[in-house]
Motif scaffolding. Structure first.
Motif, mmCIF file in Angstrom:
data_model
loop_
_atom_site.group_PDB
_atom_site.id
_atom_site.type_symbol
_atom_site.label_atom_id
_atom_site.label_comp_id
_atom_site.label_asym_id
_atom_site.label_seq_id
_atom_site.Cartn_x
_atom_site.Cartn_y
_atom_site.Cartn_z
ATOM 1 N N ASP A 173 0.814 -1.221 0.000
ATOM 2 C CA ASP A 173 0.000 0.000 0.000
ATOM 3 C C ASP A 173 0.845 1.267 0.000
ATOM 4 N N TRP A 174 1.977 1.266 0.674
ATOM 5 C CA TRP A 174 2.763 2.500 0.764
ATOM 6 C C TRP A 174 3.914 2.537 -0.227
ATOM 7 N N LEU A 175 4.635 1.395 -0.391
ATOM 8 C CA LEU A 175 5.832 1.432 -1.224
ATOM 9 C C LEU A 175 5.573 0.953 -2.646
ATOM 10 N N GLY A 176 4.410 0.409 -2.906
ATOM 11 C CA GLY A 176 4.019 0.129 -4.283
ATOM 12 C C GLY A 176 4.457 -1.199 -4.844
ATOM 13 N N VAL A 177 4.771 -2.199 -3.986
ATOM 14 C CA VAL A 177 5.011 -3.548 -4.500
ATOM 15 C C VAL A 177 3.687 -4.080 -5.045
ATOM 16 N N ASP A 178 3.764 -4.920 -6.069
ATOM 17 C CA ASP A 178 2.541 -5.423 -6.670
ATOM 18 C C ASP A 178 1.837 -6.389 -5.720
ATOM 19 N N SER A 179 0.551 -6.120 -5.481
ATOM 20 C CA SER A 179 -0.195 -6.917 -4.513
ATOM 21 C C SER A 179 -0.268 -8.372 -4.928
ATOM 22 N N GLY A 180 -0.460 -8.608 -6.220
ATOM 23 C CA GLY A 180 -0.559 -9.978 -6.721
ATOM 24 C C GLY A 180 0.701 -10.768 -6.443
ATOM 25 N N SER A 181 1.873 -10.144 -6.719
ATOM 26 C CA SER A 181 3.102 -10.904 -6.496
ATOM 27 C C SER A 181 3.367 -11.088 -5.004
ATOM 28 N N TYR A 182 2.962 -10.107 -4.166
ATOM 29 C CA TYR A 182 3.138 -10.252 -2.707
ATOM 30 C C TYR A 182 2.468 -11.533 -2.249
ATOM 31 N N TRP A 183 1.217 -11.729 -2.648
ATOM 32 C CA TRP A 183 0.468 -12.903 -2.171
ATOM 33 C C TRP A 183 0.832 -14.173 -2.919
ATOM 34 N N SER A 184 0.967 -14.079 -4.275
ATOM 35 C CA SER A 184 1.113 -15.338 -5.021
ATOM 36 C C SER A 184 2.495 -15.952 -4.809
ATOM 37 N N ILE A 185 3.541 -15.119 -4.765
ATOM 38 C CA ILE A 185 4.871 -15.708 -4.529
ATOM 39 C C ILE A 185 4.924 -16.266 -3.110
ATOM 40 N N MET A 186 4.246 -15.568 -2.157
ATOM 41 C CA MET A 186 4.186 -16.089 -0.788
ATOM 42 C C MET A 186 3.534 -17.469 -0.777
ATOM 43 N N GLN A 187 2.415 -17.550 -1.513
ATOM 44 C CA GLN A 187 1.684 -18.827 -1.550
ATOM 45 C C GLN A 187 2.526 -19.957 -2.120
ATOM 46 N N SER A 188 3.277 -19.665 -3.170
ATOM 47 C CA SER A 188 4.020 -20.762 -3.807
ATOM 48 C C SER A 188 5.296 -21.083 -3.020
ATOM 49 N N THR A 189 5.782 -20.166 -2.204
ATOM 50 C CA THR A 189 7.038 -20.412 -1.479
ATOM 51 C C THR A 189 6.821 -21.053 -0.118
ATOM 52 N N VAL A 190 5.795 -20.581 0.586
ATOM 53 C CA VAL A 190 5.597 -21.058 1.945
ATOM 54 C C VAL A 190 4.993 -22.457 1.916
ATOM 55 N N ASP A 191 5.681 -23.377 2.605
ATOM 56 C CA ASP A 191 5.224 -24.764 2.633
ATOM 57 C C ASP A 191 4.494 -25.029 3.944
ATOM 58 N N TRP A 192 3.378 -25.726 3.852
ATOM 59 C CA TRP A 192 2.562 -25.942 5.051
ATOM 60 C C TRP A 192 3.342 -26.681 6.140
ATOM 61 N N ASN A 193 3.885 -27.862 5.786
ATOM 62 C CA ASN A 193 4.586 -28.647 6.799
ATOM 63 C C ASN A 193 5.882 -27.986 7.235
ATOM 64 N N GLN A 194 6.682 -27.625 6.234
ATOM 65 C CA GLN A 194 8.021 -27.132 6.509
ATOM 66 C C GLN A 194 7.988 -25.815 7.285
ATOM 67 N N ASP A 195 7.082 -24.929 6.943
ATOM 68 C CA ASP A 195 7.129 -23.596 7.533
ATOM 69 C C ASP A 195 6.059 -23.358 8.593
ATOM 70 N N VAL A 196 4.809 -23.551 8.203
ATOM 71 C CA VAL A 196 3.733 -23.224 9.140
ATOM 72 C C VAL A 196 3.732 -24.185 10.328
ATOM 73 N N LEU A 197 3.752 -25.480 10.022
ATOM 74 C CA LEU A 197 3.658 -26.474 11.092
ATOM 75 C C LEU A 197 4.881 -26.426 12.013
ATOM 76 N N ASN A 198 6.067 -26.276 11.395
ATOM 77 C CA ASN A 198 7.266 -26.180 12.222
ATOM 78 C C ASN A 198 7.209 -24.981 13.163
ATOM 79 N N GLY A 199 6.654 -23.876 12.673
ATOM 80 C CA GLY A 199 6.491 -22.689 13.531
ATOM 81 C C GLY A 199 5.584 -22.992 14.700
ATOM 82 N N VAL A 200 4.499 -23.703 14.424
ATOM 83 C CA VAL A 200 3.563 -24.044 15.508
ATOM 84 C C VAL A 200 4.235 -24.993 16.510
ATOM 85 N N ILE A 201 5.011 -25.950 15.982
ATOM 86 C CA ILE A 201 5.705 -26.873 16.901
ATOM 87 C C ILE A 201 6.653 -26.097 17.811
ATOM 88 N N LYS A 202 7.412 -25.183 17.204
ATOM 89 C CA LYS A 202 8.298 -24.336 18.011
ATOM 90 C C LYS A 202 7.506 -23.666 19.114
#
Lengths: 258, 266
Positions: A173-202
């Motif tokens: 919103d402030w610096l003008g990064v493309d909203s689509g790439s913010y979300w879509s690259i995040m979606q394709s990079t972040v892995d459920w088991n590797q990242d989200v679940l490991n964070g919860v285990i921690k």
């Protein structure tokens, strides 16, 4: 010789304290859960969880915003500002979410738990429970322990979610990064088991350590004003150090070995 | 006479410090037994030993013919339902009203309906004169009222034994009178056995049926109020009359003053 002797004495005291802490946790947890105790856990969830929400949310927002700001200035030099999304999300989910939540939780809820239980001890409330044939481990310690165990992972998830939104606010919103790439690259990079679940285990591990330390320090405190003040300080110091140390170990186990 | 609590040759020490060295003490059923002694000799410790919160080094404690010391944890919790203790501070739960405090043991240990619990609580509070204070928080009570509220909680489950830890300490003369009257009346009306631990000589001599005086790790005097008053033990007389110096010395043990000033004491 004196030096050696004092090291020995300190070791014995520490080991004895660990033993007492284990016995306390064991005594609190072996009990068959009773239906009567559910309202106690819910009340404690409100105290340690809901009342910590504000500080967790505000901190999460600002940390996400700062990360987006810092990340943007570095990434934009390489034209890689599209990767801002995964950068913010991965740092939060893997590290900052669980760790900062645990540190804040230790300061906000852990110290309060220690002081509360310590004061109950000082005012003979724990003794009087025992004399009323009510086990304080089950009545006082167990509900607080379970509330901490349940609350902290939830708080960590909220922290990360708000942080990602904060990153979006600054980056998109402030610096003008493309909203689509913010979300879509995040979606394709972040892995459920590797990242989200490991964070919860921690975060579950940190919850165990911080809540345990907080409750034990209160339960084992010297029942004077000086003793309680010392116990409260020790709760924050020990839990923070334990969280940071364990974070390294857990990170090495989860992400270090390919 | 039948005894509810029998303490046999009890030895207890905290770390290096010996608190009791082989004391024997009996509490007759249905009576008020007072345990007196100078501060700091572990009178509260004695109550905690009877309640099974501390384990003696040697000797035995019998509660209704059963050994508290060798009891299983389950049996101990069962025995504790038959005894209650009035702590010096009252030890009311600060996050509950007076009503909830008194209702607490009933809710924990019985399956009575809320209506019946409310009735019982009202009766117990009436007995200590605090029915009107049921909705107050413990922080709103005066010291004497807090102790009476705690007393109502202590009798909520109709125990066999009630232990008072310094019930008169720090009370004004009126609250003191109220408490003396309550201890006597409750003991007789509810068929209780009471143990009163205190150092307030005057009050105790008026209500206690039997008195033990502890000092120097052992029992130094026992008997009815009259027998204690007539005792020819110097120690007992010093305690009863509050003499500053005597067998219990005024000075904490120290090297002679002159020597320590001249640096020879060390």
């Amino acid at each position: 010789m004196k030096f050696l002797q004092s090291i020995g004495a300190k070791t014995i005291t520490k080991v004895a304290a660990i033993g007492r802490a284990t016995l306390m946790l064991f005594g609190a947890l072996v009990a068959v859960p009773r239906l009567k105790n559910v309202p106690l856990i819910i009340h404690q969830l409100y105290v340690v969880g809901v009342q910590s929400l504000l500080i967790i949310m505000v901190s999460g927002l600002f940390i996400g915003m700062v990360m987006a700001l810092q990340g943007y200035t570095i990434l934009v030099d390489y034209g890689a500002e599209g990767s801002l999304g995964p950068m913010v999300a991965l740092s939060l989910l893997r590290e900052l979410g669980p760790v900062v939540t645990a540190l804040l939780f230790a300061g906000r809820a852990g110290s309060a738990l220690t002081a509360e239980i310590g004061l109950m001890k000082a005012t003979e409330q724990l003794s009087s429970l025992e004399m009323m044939a009510v086990d304080p481990l089950r009545r006082i310690v167990a509900p607080r322990f379970w509330a901490g165990m349940l609350a902290m992972p939830m708080l960590a998830i909220i922290f990360s979610a708000i942080g990602i939104l904060g990153g979006h606010l600054v980056g998109v919103d402030w610096l003008g990064v493309d909203s689509g790439s913010y979300w879509s690259i995040m979606q394709s990079t972040v892995d459920w088991n590797q990242d989200v679940l490991n964070g919860v285990i921690k975060s579950v591990v940190f919850a165990l350590v911080v809540t345990w330390i907080a409750i034990f320090k209160g339960y084992d405190s010297v029942p004077t004003s000086e003793g309680i003040s010392k116990a409260t300080t020790e709760t924050v110091v020990y839990s923070s150090l334990a969280v940071l140390g364990l974070d390294f170990v857990l990170t090495a186990l989860m992400f270090g070995i390919e | 006479m039948e005894h509810l609590v029998e303490i046999d040759n009890l030895t207890f020490s905290r770390g290096e410090r010996v608190i009791y060295d082989g004391i024997t003490l009996n509490v007759p059923r249905g009576k008020i037994t007072a345990v007196m002694g100078p501060s700091g000799i572990g009178k509260t410790t004695l109550l905690r030993l009877i309640g099974g919160q501390l384990i003696p080094d040697e000797g035995d404690i019998l509660f209704d013919k059963e050994s508290i010391v060798s009891m299983s944890r389950k049996a101990l919790y069962k025995a504790r339902r038959r005894m209650s203790m009035l702590f010096q501070s009252g030890a009311l739960f600060t996050d509950m009203t007076v009503f909830d405090n008194v209702a607490f043991p009933l809710k924990e240990h019985t399956d009575l309906s809320d209506d019946i619990i409310a009735t019982i609580v009202a009766l117990k509070l009436q007995a200590v004169g605090l029915r009107g204070a049921a909705d107050l928080m413990p922080s709103e009570l005066s010291g004497g009222m807090a102790r009476r509220a705690a007393l109502a909680r202590a009798i909520a489950l109709d125990p066999d034994l009630i232990m008072y830890d310094e019930p008169f300490a720090g009370q004004d003369p009126i609250s003191m009178g109220v408490l003396v009257k309550l201890i006597r009346e409750l003991n007789d009306a509810l068929d209780l056995t009471s143990i009163v631990v205190t150092h307030d000589v005057k009050e105790v001599l008026t209500i206690a049926d039997y008195i033990y005086i502890l000092a120097d790790k052992r029992v130094i005097g026992k008997g009815t109020a009259q027998q204690i008053k007539d005792s020819d033990s110097e120690l007992v007389q010093q305690f009863l009359n509050g003499k500053a110096d005597g067998p219990v010395p005024f000075h904490y043990p120290a090297p002679e003053l002159k020597k320590s000033f001249l640096g020879e004491g060390k």
